[in-house]
Design an enzyme around this catalytic site. Structure first.
Site, short mmCIF file in Angstrom:
data_model
loop_
_atom_site.label_atom_id
_atom_site.label_comp_id
_atom_site.label_asym_id
_atom_site.label_seq_id
_atom_site.Cartn_x
_atom_site.Cartn_y
_atom_site.Cartn_z
N PRO A 3 0.98 -1.31 -0.11
CA PRO A 3 -0.04 0.16 -0.11
C PRO A 3 0.84 1.43 0.20
CG PRO A 3 -0.84 -1.60 1.63
CD PRO A 3 0.37 -2.00 1.10
N TYR A 4 1.88 1.24 0.86
CA TYR A 4 2.86 2.59 0.63
C TYR A 4 3.48 2.51 -0.87
CZ TYR A 4 7.03 5.40 1.78
OH TYR A 4 7.75 6.47 1.77
N VAL A 5 3.83 1.64 -1.34
CA VAL A 5 4.49 1.55 -2.67
C VAL A 5 3.56 2.17 -3.41
CG1 VAL A 5 5.30 0.48 -4.62
CG2 VAL A 5 6.19 -0.07 -2.30
#
Length: 256
Positions: free
Chosen positions: A159-161
């Site tokens: 999700p961060y990426v």
């Protein structure tokens, strides 16, 4: 008194996520280069402390408490900046979070929702309010904080990426749309940098920092000021023909 440079002299710059890490470092760097800075974040105690440090050095600094996932809060932060200084010349959209490091199939909806809401909706809110204000005053410059995770994969951080790739997309789209209207939009993509996010990641994952150093040509973690210096240049008139760029500031990590 603060010894001011010329890079940002006379500019009014809003900094989000400015209570610590890269955002707080940016406030010091921008003020040193002659800018009036307005800091925005959720934690008033930390914002107040950073502003006090800046004022002690003679800087023109103030803050606004704002939750960037709230469009109303962001509009208020931009409005306060314009009310105090008459305009907004630049913005550093730095606010963001990391989240737990887990395999994608083990991540709960709540992790995804929190990261996307902060890193993507928060930027969406900022861009809309900042661009609207800059169009009224004749233009400006915006720098968004992405990550090397917006350029390459980072294991156990899907999700961060995804959110940081979205920052890259917003940067390129806004740069294209507003280039002829006097607004430049760029991004930085920091590598591992000393901050609350990386301290949390490194603390919960022994050996991670050393592993990153192994694949970073410069072999170290960045100081927040090193990221802020790159942002200052992108916000300055010396970068007047630069827009739509995502600049890695990563010790060579993505080039490895």
């Amino acid at each position: 008194m603060i010894e001011t440079g010329e890079l940002l002299r006379g500019k009014v710059i809003l900094i989000t996520g400015a209570s610590s890490g890269i955002g707080a470092a940016a406030a010091h760097v921008f003020a040193r280069e002659g800018a009036a800075v307005v800091l925005a974040a959720r934690r008033e105690e930390k914002l107040s402390a950073v502003v006090a440090e800046l004022r002690d050095k003679g800087a023109d600094a103030s803050y606004v408490v704002a939750d960037l996932t709230s469009a109303e809060d962001v509009r208020r932060a931009v409005g306060v900046t314009v009310e105090r200084h008459g305009r907004i010349d630049g913005a550093f959209n730095n606010a963001g979070i990391g989240g737990d490091q887990l395999p994608l199939h083990e991540m709960a909806d709540e992790i995804y929702d929190t990261i996307i809401d902060t890193n993507v909706r928060g930027l969406w809110n900022c861009l809309r309010a900042e661009i609207a204000a800059m169009l009224k005053s004749g233009g400006g410059a915006i720098v968004n904080n992405s990550s090397v995770g917006g350029l390459v994969a980072i294991p156990a951080a899907a999700p961060y990426v995804a959110s940081k790739h979205a920052v890259v997309g917003f940067t390129k789209a806004a740069a294209e749309e507003y280039a002829r209207r006097g607004i430049r939009v760029n991004a930085v993509a920091p590598g591992a940098t000393r901050s609350e996010i990386t301290a949390d990641w490194f603390g919960r994952n022994p050996g991670l920092e050393e592993a990153i150093h192994e694949v970073t040509p410069q072999g170290r973690t960045a100081d927040p000021e090193e990221i802020a210096e790159a942002v200052a240049w992108l916000l300055s008139d010396r970068a007047s023909y630069v827009t739509g760029v995502v600049m890695p500031v990563d010790g060579g990590y993505v080039n490895h």
